[in-house]
Motif scaffolding. Structure first.
Motif, PDB file in Angstrom:
ATOM      1  N   GLY A 214      38.242  19.911  54.948  1.00 25.02           N
ATOM      2  CA  GLY A 214      38.788  20.602  56.101  1.00 25.02           C
ATOM      3  C   GLY A 214      40.261  20.945  56.008  1.00 25.02           C
ATOM      4  O   GLY A 214      40.773  21.705  56.832  1.00 25.02           O
ATOM      5  N   LYS A 215      40.968  20.417  55.010  1.00 25.74           N
ATOM      6  CA  LYS A 215      42.395  20.684  54.866  1.00 25.74           C
ATOM      7  C   LYS A 215      42.650  21.675  53.740  1.00 25.74           C
ATOM      8  O   LYS A 215      41.963  21.659  52.714  1.00 25.74           O
ATOM      9  N   ILE A 216      43.645  22.512  53.915  1.00 26.55           N
ATOM     10  CA  ILE A 216      43.991  23.513  52.907  1.00 26.55           C
ATOM     11  C   ILE A 216      44.810  22.869  51.789  1.00 26.55           C
ATOM     12  O   ILE A 216      45.836  22.241  52.047  1.00 26.55           O
ATOM     13  N   HIS A 217      44.331  23.042  50.565  1.00 28.89           N
ATOM     14  CA  HIS A 217      45.053  22.511  49.412  1.00 28.89           C
ATOM     15  C   HIS A 217      45.389  23.589  48.384  1.00 28.89           C
ATOM     16  O   HIS A 217      46.180  23.335  47.470  1.00 28.89           O
ATOM     17  N   ALA A 218      44.791  24.752  48.487  1.00 27.33           N
ATOM     18  CA  ALA A 218      45.033  25.820  47.519  1.00 27.33           C
ATOM     19  C   ALA A 218      44.694  27.152  48.166  1.00 27.33           C
ATOM     20  O   ALA A 218      44.230  27.205  49.309  1.00 27.33           O
ATOM     21  N   SER A 219      44.942  28.231  47.432  1.00 31.29           N
ATOM     22  CA  SER A 219      44.532  29.553  47.892  1.00 31.29           C
ATOM     23  C   SER A 219      44.017  30.357  46.711  1.00 31.29           C
ATOM     24  O   SER A 219      44.463  30.171  45.576  1.00 31.29           O
ATOM     25  N   LEU A 220      43.078  31.245  46.994  1.00 32.46           N
ATOM     26  CA  LEU A 220      42.561  32.193  46.015  1.00 32.46           C
ATOM     27  C   LEU A 220      43.012  33.589  46.447  1.00 32.46           C
ATOM     28  O   LEU A 220      42.954  33.915  47.638  1.00 32.46           O
ATOM     29  N   SER A 221      43.433  34.395  45.488  1.00 32.49           N
ATOM     30  CA  SER A 221      43.871  35.741  45.833  1.00 32.49           C
ATOM     31  C   SER A 221      43.507  36.741  44.750  1.00 32.49           C
ATOM     32  O   SER A 221      43.295  36.370  43.591  1.00 32.49           O
ATOM     33  N   VAL A 222      43.416  37.992  45.156  1.00 32.26           N
ATOM     34  CA  VAL A 222      43.172  39.118  44.265  1.00 32.26           C
ATOM     35  C   VAL A 222      44.286  40.130  44.492  1.00 32.26           C
ATOM     36  O   VAL A 222      44.679  40.387  45.633  1.00 32.26           O
ATOM     37  N   LEU A 223      44.815  40.712  43.407  1.00 31.32           N
ATOM     38  CA  LEU A 223      45.952  41.619  43.494  1.00 31.32           C
ATOM     39  C   LEU A 223      45.635  42.949  42.827  1.00 31.32           C
ATOM     40  O   LEU A 223      44.920  42.996  41.820  1.00 31.32           O
ATOM     41  N   GLY A 224      46.186  44.019  43.399  1.00 34.71           N
ATOM     42  CA  GLY A 224      45.983  45.338  42.824  1.00 34.71           C
ATOM     43  C   GLY A 224      46.797  46.379  43.554  1.00 34.71           C
ATOM     44  O   GLY A 224      47.706  46.058  44.330  1.00 34.71           O
ATOM     45  N   SER A 225      46.463  47.635  43.332  1.00 34.54           N
ATOM     46  CA  SER A 225      47.153  48.738  43.985  1.00 34.54           C
ATOM     47  C   SER A 225      46.603  48.952  45.399  1.00 34.54           C
ATOM     48  O   SER A 225      45.544  48.418  45.757  1.00 34.54           O
ATOM     49  N   ARG A 226      47.294  49.753  46.173  1.00 34.81           N
ATOM     50  CA  ARG A 226      46.828  50.067  47.521  1.00 34.81           C
ATOM     51  C   ARG A 226      45.439  50.707  47.489  1.00 34.81           C
ATOM     52  O   ARG A 226      44.568  50.352  48.288  1.00 34.81           O
ATOM     53  N   SER A 227      45.235  51.634  46.557  1.00 31.37           N
ATOM     54  CA  SER A 227      43.947  52.342  46.496  1.00 31.37           C
ATOM     55  C   SER A 227      42.790  51.415  46.163  1.00 31.37           C
ATOM     56  O   SER A 227      41.656  51.653  46.586  1.00 31.37           O
ATOM     57  N   SER A 228      43.060  50.337  45.430  1.00 25.12           N
ATOM     58  CA  SER A 228      41.984  49.418  45.048  1.00 25.12           C
ATOM     59  C   SER A 228      41.767  48.301  46.056  1.00 25.12           C
ATOM     60  O   SER A 228      40.733  47.623  46.040  1.00 25.12           O
ATOM     61  N   ILE A 229      42.734  48.105  46.961  1.00 26.74           N
ATOM     62  CA  ILE A 229      42.676  46.975  47.898  1.00 26.74           C
ATOM     63  C   ILE A 229      42.412  47.401  49.337  1.00 26.74           C
ATOM     64  O   ILE A 229      41.589  46.795  50.045  1.00 26.74           O
ATOM     65  N   GLU A 230      43.079  48.415  49.813  1.00 24.48           N
ATOM     66  CA  GLU A 230      43.138  48.693  51.255  1.00 24.48           C
ATOM     67  C   GLU A 230      41.758  48.781  51.910  1.00 24.48           C
ATOM     68  O   GLU A 230      41.455  48.035  52.847  1.00 24.48           O
ATOM     69  N   LYS A 231      40.902  49.668  51.453  1.00 27.68           N
ATOM     70  CA  LYS A 231      39.603  49.846  52.087  1.00 27.68           C
ATOM     71  C   LYS A 231      38.615  48.758  51.681  1.00 27.68           C
ATOM     72  O   LYS A 231      37.687  48.440  52.441  1.00 27.68           O
ATOM     73  N   ALA A 232      38.822  48.181  50.500  1.00 32.08           N
ATOM     74  CA  ALA A 232      37.875  47.179  50.001  1.00 32.08           C
ATOM     75  C   ALA A 232      38.215  45.762  50.444  1.00 32.08           C
ATOM     76  O   ALA A 232      37.474  44.826  50.125  1.00 32.08           O
ATOM     77  N   ALA A 233      39.316  45.580  51.199  1.00 31.82           N
ATOM     78  CA  ALA A 233      39.786  44.234  51.544  1.00 31.82           C
ATOM     79  C   ALA A 233      38.715  43.345  52.178  1.00 31.82           C
ATOM     80  O   ALA A 233      38.566  42.175  51.782  1.00 31.82           O
ATOM     81  N   PRO A 234      37.922  43.826  53.158  1.00 33.54           N
ATOM     82  CA  PRO A 234      36.899  42.940  53.740  1.00 33.54           C
ATOM     83  C   PRO A 234      35.845  42.483  52.723  1.00 33.54           C
ATOM     84  O   PRO A 234      35.423  41.322  52.751  1.00 33.54           O
TER      85      PRO A 234
END
Length: 255
Positions: A214-234
């Motif tokens: 139940g406690k946060i110990h890390a994070s996962l993330s994905v990085l890219g350009s606006r065109s690859s992230i903005e609409k696909a974020a959900p």
């Protein structure tokens, strides 16, 4: 907080540890301060300070002012990083690459800093300059804000009270605690963080927390350009949440 100098110190310390461990693994002659400084092309006084700090942490050891060797703390850290959730994260990061063709990261928090623990292998893809072992600010990165997901307004104020926001981050970086809070409140209804050019120009990041018990110990993330992230974020966030759940069930955080 001078993130660049802290990142530089950490990178230099890692280079020092790597040199000592490589020579010991290869059975080569172990080195003292002046020899290490020559090998690393660093000032001797700088190497001496870093080596002492690493000895204090148990990552290196030195007997009677002799050469440096790997310390017991290094082996404990190596054992922790090669077991459980961190070991499993390698496969999860590469699965994210397969799903989206974007760079992925596993990060943890140290106060107001984010330590990049592991990253995917597709280094040629847009996604920032940070490499494992480097530190970035917690308030203007997607990974960092995911690590702050459970912080109350009062806790954010306490954590970031003494931070110098000026001159840190990208064009959309927060420059005050209220601005950080606004970004967090904006993202909460969506269930994931979107950091659009908050740390670097032209780099967007989607991030979610990784929980253990139940406690946060890390994070996962994905990085890219606006065109690859903005609409696909959900869609990206849904896959990140599934990966975070699997990591969370892989075990507990090493003591």
């Amino acid at each position: 907080m001078d993130v660049s100098s802290e990142a530089s110190s950490l990178a230099q310390g890692l280079r020092l540890v790597r040199l000592v461990t490589d020579r010991e693994k290869q059975g080569r002659q172990l080195l003292g301060v002046s020899q290490l400084a020559a090998e690393l092309d660093m000032e001797q006084s700088r190497v001496s300070r870093l080596a002492q700090e690493l000895c204090d942490l148990g990552l290196l050891e030195r007997m009677d002012r002799g050469p440096f060797r790997v310390g017991p703390g290094f082996f404990g850290l190596a054992a922790a990083l090669n077991g459980g959730w961190v070991q499993r994260s390698r496969a999860e990061l590469e699965e994210l690459v397969s799903a989206f063709g974007l760079r992925s990261r596993l990060s943890v928090r140290d106060g107001v800093r984010v330590l990049l623990l592991r990253s995917s292998t597709n280094n040629s893809v847009l996604g920032g300059f940070a490499k494992p072992g480097m530190v970035t600010p917690v308030w203007c990165t997607g990974a960092g804000r995911a690590l702050l997901w459970d912080h109350s307004p009062r806790e954010l104020e306490s954590l970031l009270r003494d931070v110098n926001f000026i001159g840190v981050g990208g064009p959309a970086a927060a420059h005050s605690v209220p601005e950080v809070r606004e970004l967090m409140e904006r993202d909460k209804p969506n269930g994931f963080v979107v950091a659009a050019e908050e740390f670097e120009h032209d780099v967007w990041e989607v991030a979610v927390p990784v929980r253990f018990g139940g406690k946060i110990h890390a994070s996962l993330s994905v990085l890219g350009s606006r065109s690859s992230i903005e609409k696909a974020a959900p869609d990206i966030a849904a896959v990140l949440h599934a990966a975070a759940q699997r990591l969370g069930s892989a075990g507990t955080v090493p003591a």
